[in-house]
Design an enzyme around this catalytic site. Sequence first.
Site, PDB file in Angstrom:
ATOM      1  N   ARG A 117      36.343 -68.183  17.387  1.00 44.12           N
ATOM      2  CA  ARG A 117      36.469 -67.273  18.610  1.00 44.12           C
ATOM      3  C   ARG A 117      35.222 -67.198  19.217  1.00 44.12           C
ATOM      4  O   ARG A 117      35.077 -67.419  20.582  1.00 44.12           O
ATOM      5  CB  ARG A 117      37.092 -66.013  18.617  1.00 44.12           C
ATOM      6  CG  ARG A 117      37.429 -65.261  19.852  1.00 44.12           C
ATOM      7  CD  ARG A 117      38.207 -63.808  19.718  1.00 44.12           C
ATOM      8  NE  ARG A 117      39.529 -64.065  19.769  1.00 44.12           N
ATOM      9  CZ  ARG A 117      40.392 -64.059  20.801  1.00 44.12           C
ATOM     10  NH1 ARG A 117      39.733 -64.009  21.852  1.00 44.12           N
ATOM     11  NH2 ARG A 117      41.737 -64.136  20.617  1.00 44.12           N
TER      12      ARG A 117
ATOM     13  N   GLU B  94      42.715 -54.255   9.430  1.00 36.93           N
ATOM     14  CA  GLU B  94      43.538 -55.273   9.614  1.00 36.93           C
ATOM     15  C   GLU B  94      43.904 -55.980   8.221  1.00 36.93           C
ATOM     16  O   GLU B  94      44.897 -56.084   7.949  1.00 36.93           O
ATOM     17  CB  GLU B  94      42.976 -56.361  10.496  1.00 36.93           C
ATOM     18  CG  GLU B  94      44.028 -57.458  10.645  1.00 36.93           C
ATOM     19  CD  GLU B  94      43.486 -58.455  11.986  1.00 36.93           C
ATOM     20  OE1 GLU B  94      44.036 -59.597  11.937  1.00 36.93           O
ATOM     21  OE2 GLU B  94      42.556 -57.960  12.550  1.00 36.93           O
TER      22      GLU B  94
ATOM     23  N   GLU C 298      40.394 -55.284  23.648  1.00 34.21           N
ATOM     24  CA  GLU C 298      38.983 -55.937  23.386  1.00 34.21           C
ATOM     25  C   GLU C 298      38.275 -56.465  24.671  1.00 34.21           C
ATOM     26  O   GLU C 298      37.065 -56.321  24.560  1.00 34.21           O
ATOM     27  CB  GLU C 298      39.288 -57.391  22.471  1.00 34.21           C
ATOM     28  CG  GLU C 298      39.660 -56.691  21.286  1.00 34.21           C
ATOM     29  CD  GLU C 298      40.216 -57.984  20.381  1.00 34.21           C
ATOM     30  OE1 GLU C 298      39.712 -58.419  19.429  1.00 34.21           O
ATOM     31  OE2 GLU C 298      41.315 -58.684  20.686  1.00 34.21           O
TER      32      GLU C 298
END
Length: 1367
Positions: A915, A837, A1303
Amino acid sequence: MGSLDHEEELIALAESNEAILYINGIRHVLPNGLAHLTLLQYLRDLGLTGTKLGCGEGGCGACTVMASYYDEHLKKSVHYAINACLAPLYSMEGMHIITVEGLGNRRNGLHPVQESLARAHGSQCGFCTPGFVMSMYALLRSSEMPPTEEQIEESLAGNLCRCTGYRPIIDAFRVFAKSYDALYTNVSSASTPGGDFVCPSTGKPCSCGSNAVTNRTSAENVTCGNGYKRVSYSEIDGSSYSEKELIFPPELLLRKTKPLNLNGAGGIKWYRPLKLQHVLDLKSRYPDAKLVVGNTEVGIETKFKNVQYQVLISVIHVPELNTLIVRDDGLEIGAAVRLTELLNLLKKVVAERDAHETSSCKAFIEQLKWFAGKQIKNVASVGGNICTASPISDLNPLWMAAGAKFRIIDCKENVRTTLAEDFFMGYRKVDLTCSEILLSVFLPWSRPFEFVKEFKQAHRRDDDIAIVNAGMRVSLEEKDGKWAVSDASIVYGGVAPVSLSAPKTKHFLIGKSWDKELLQGALGILKDDIFLSDNAPGGMVEFRKSLTLSFFFKFFLWVSHQMEGKQSFTEGLPQSHLSAIQSYDRPSSSGIQDYEVMNHGTSVGFPMVHLSSKLQVTGEAEYADDTPMPPNALHAALILSRKAHARILSIDDSGAKISPGFKGLFTSKDVPGSNCIGPVVYDEELFATEIVTCVGQVIGVVVADTHENARLASRKVHIEYEDLPAVLSIKDALQSNSFHPNTERHMKKGDVEWCLQSGECDKIIEGEVQIGGQEHFYLEPNSSLIWTMDGGNEVHMISSTQCPDKHQKYVAHVLDLPMSKVVCKTKRIGGGFGGKETRSAFIAAAASVPSYILKRPVKITLDRDLDMMITGQRHSFLGKYKVGFTKEGKVLALDLEIYNNGGNSLDLSFAVLERAIFHSDNVYDIPHVRLRGKVCYTNFPSNTAFRGFGGPQGMLITENWIQRIAMELQKSPEEIRELNFQSDGYVLHYGRQLKHCTLHQVWDEVKASCDFSKAREAVNEFNLHNRWKKRGLAMVPTKFGIAFTAKFMNQAGALVHVYTDGTVLVTHGGVEMGQGLHTKIAQIAASSFNIPLSSIFISETSTDKVPNATPTAASASSDMYGMAVLDACEQIKSRMEPIASKYKDKSFAEIARACYMERIDLSAHGFYKTPDIGFDWVTGMGNPFRYYTYGAAFAEVEIDTLTGDFHTRKADIVMDLGFSLNPAIDIGQIEGAFVQGMGWVALEELKWGDPAHKWITPGFLYTSGPGSYKLPTVNDIPLEFKVSLLKGVPNVKAIHSSKAVGEPPFFLASSVFFAIKDAIIAARAESGYSDWFPLDNPATPERIRMACADDFTKPFAISNFQPKLSV
């Protein structure tokens, strides 16, 4: 022999001889000068790029090809799988190599092996796929009868897959097993003889295909077992599946093998003598010459250890070194005999000879079963393994224990014999002078009442090097009514620089009666006989010491069991102790997939195969490194820091500049634009200027004419450093207050302080949870090809990245170009998982500098060890919790501090921490919550995104304290979980109210599916009757938020073109990395236009087609890009509608042509932004997620309490995915995520040079390849693997009522972790321990065994011992 006339004769013969190699039936004459090349390099230079470079060390199987040669003794052609990355090119002379391109292709038809794999959804990213195809193909070609299911799984043990979870691969190949009775011949047809549609998911007739597509929506339940269509087996020249099967070339049948004398770069000489006399002559002339057979060790040494061997002598054609003779007194085994040949002979003699003679043979058979992958065993030699003298050799302790003798010959043909136990002199030193070679090994038959046994414990059962191994032998004789030891040998590997005998133990055993008194005495002596210092290389000292005792205990029980029933032998074995000696024979695995087909239009909802599957199984799918090199192109290699934290004093590049093929060296002073980079904040340097802050930081880049020359030049750059203090763990960071700036986060709900002090809590617990990191290990290493156009005015690149936009930005930034002049394209990538990423961008940026300055194309492809070392991993975490709860188990308050290891730059670590905070409740109703977190600054390469993005770490901390509450209250963890579940209407700790919560439904369905109470009873019953093996089970739920937590990233663009022939080209900002994104997007477009899926094409992702694209991450790509594409399709449809309403009976192509004639725009740009999301960290309130994906999983495991070995017996998963866009792809994602998660919680351990691992150089990554870092293999997946999708639960918040899948399933693998802990609890209870104990992930054999505290661990560690972990 006298003179070296034979050498001159050898040269004369070689000079008059051609080096011939056949590849896929085509004859190739190998020129002189290529001795430095591997077969893989040669194949890829020919353009046969289906054979992939995954690791370069024979550990991943991506480079598997089939080699065939004519065996003069057997009088037939022999076929076997090999690793092309290790095979020296000239070692293949006279052979026929078949690569994946030689089987079938999309244009002319697929081979049944390829066809079966494609149809069974057995490829996702596709990078590993050709290797699997070739392993299976080689097995079929080498088998005289159809293989068993067990043989098929065994043949795949040397192949790694990071995407699929292996189950569909096994199912695809199972149709070739002899256990399948139903015969089908028309494998390519999509229908049965009766004309019924064959489901692409199950391979069985069903109505989910052509008969159903006429309905606008329909629902059908599908349960897939293991059955795919059987492929007929016919015996034609070995095994043949097609009229187009490549035969063994007739020229090679007739051609006489000749000696070879060839050369390579750097003065390398390659000899292939045909007689022992010639070998000895060469050894006399070149005393330092290296003898090679399979090159499995020399290849590793030259590539990874920079060892240079100038003279290589291939001895595979020397008859005297390849003898296999069965004698009256034992076996004579030539030193060049391959391990597969040895294994076959051992099996033969065990079947033919008296059982008492073959005890040692059986031990070798068992040890070879777990020795390595099939590809390695097919080429590695007996002598090579012996003479390498590895301290962890699996076979050397057995040679020593079994009383083997080694025959050694010198250059004057003098032969001497030495005992194996006297042969090993020191670390990788043996009793051979430079003028001697190992000729053969003599293995004597064992005598009556002589018992030989093998032992091995590794990180992973299959294809792994040992942590500790052993060979043990004892001879018993009856004396005075008792059985006493007349001779013994106890040898260990992995506890010293050499395979080590235990002389004091042997001396103690001889003459003693074989009874419990002997056992206790021997165990006491062994503790001192085998000494390991606290800082011994390899670490795990307490574990290794305990294994020495555990192995001897197992040996004592095994011998006692063998002696049961013998006259006068009274040392009976309790039934509960049998579990200690039962060897693990893995049955073939099975899987069930249960889902509902909810189709929408022509494509959406159907279990379509991956659009690229046929290209992947044939090797035609192209990846970045497969791109042909343009003319004048160069290869780049990075110059990397060797220090964790230091000041650069000087850089000496003089050695590099005179290196072969050198074209340039570039550092920070050469960067045209800015040297500062970073995805969020510019806190990284492209090339380090004055200070390096981690090992592996880029200091510069070298370009040369070949990849090897670039690597060589980069190693010749000499850098002087001044060491500075380094922070090498989270605890180091806490002690030195080392944090990334402005990375503190707080979140609260209720009043934690009041609750904990008010007396409402009956109990309060405090503790810490350490969570290990994880390497992405995408099979395709990072790669970019960069070139300039228009004299440097534009820059273009093809990159392996999840975010082409990031590459575009980085390159524009460092070259000082506008983004409009930089284009990045990505066709597909071979896995990403978050690792590509952001961390792929600096690699492309580094290569762009020489490309821009020299105006020449530059390719950079990282070697696996460098990729692992410099690109970052999943963040390790430290959680400090304080939890208050009632005596019933209701949680009232959670006070949590969490820290993640960010590394030397911020990258995405702050968002990962956020997160983790969001997911720190998992699925539990907690009235009072206080969460605090910080990102630690350490001197490691920057850690980055990885599937789950901090969510799994946050949830694992939660499940740890849930499990501890259960132990405190003596209740089951499942009971505590159920008591605290959230429900619809619950307000989360960030102010979001839950709606459409299906948690209870998925939980109840799993509980019913696995019959939890019955499973619990069965486990308890097993544990009651087995002392040394224990089973455990667990059920774990998950709730995963779907969206990027940064609001601006929740946007997507797409471009759709309709052509006048009725076909549609779709381009969007998402990257296909195996997750089936392009397939789902194409299904959405096909259903929108009501046309077949075959009419849709998605070519690539490109920044000049869709600008400013968000990374393909956060599981949100199907949602966002699906909506963007749908938006574009609907725009075009609305323009076409007036024409379509006039021509209702016309085809889509005819309507498109009519629209064109009416000058109607048939192209549209679509856009989507996720609505109703946004979070304010100041107020701590908002909607960070669009919705949640729920799931639950059950797992049952079995552990060996004496060694820490484990296997997963069952896994049962239920996920709520709404109305799945493609249930086959979604189930593949669930299975792949679960197996990857199993790696995180139980197998994959990163070991860094840090305070916990002082034997590793500070800051270095020890586990930098598949040899030391262990992914799950085909033999690690659950024996019973069931996946179900919850039915009848449409998701109103995403496209076509679907839900994201990438995920969310990952965390469900923690059910395996807690099942392991459940089994350990049962083991500890046997020793009287009932208190809570820590268990870090990964729960490796070391952690499992040391947690099973007993008499064998007590001398070395306390009952709550915590093995060291890099965090």
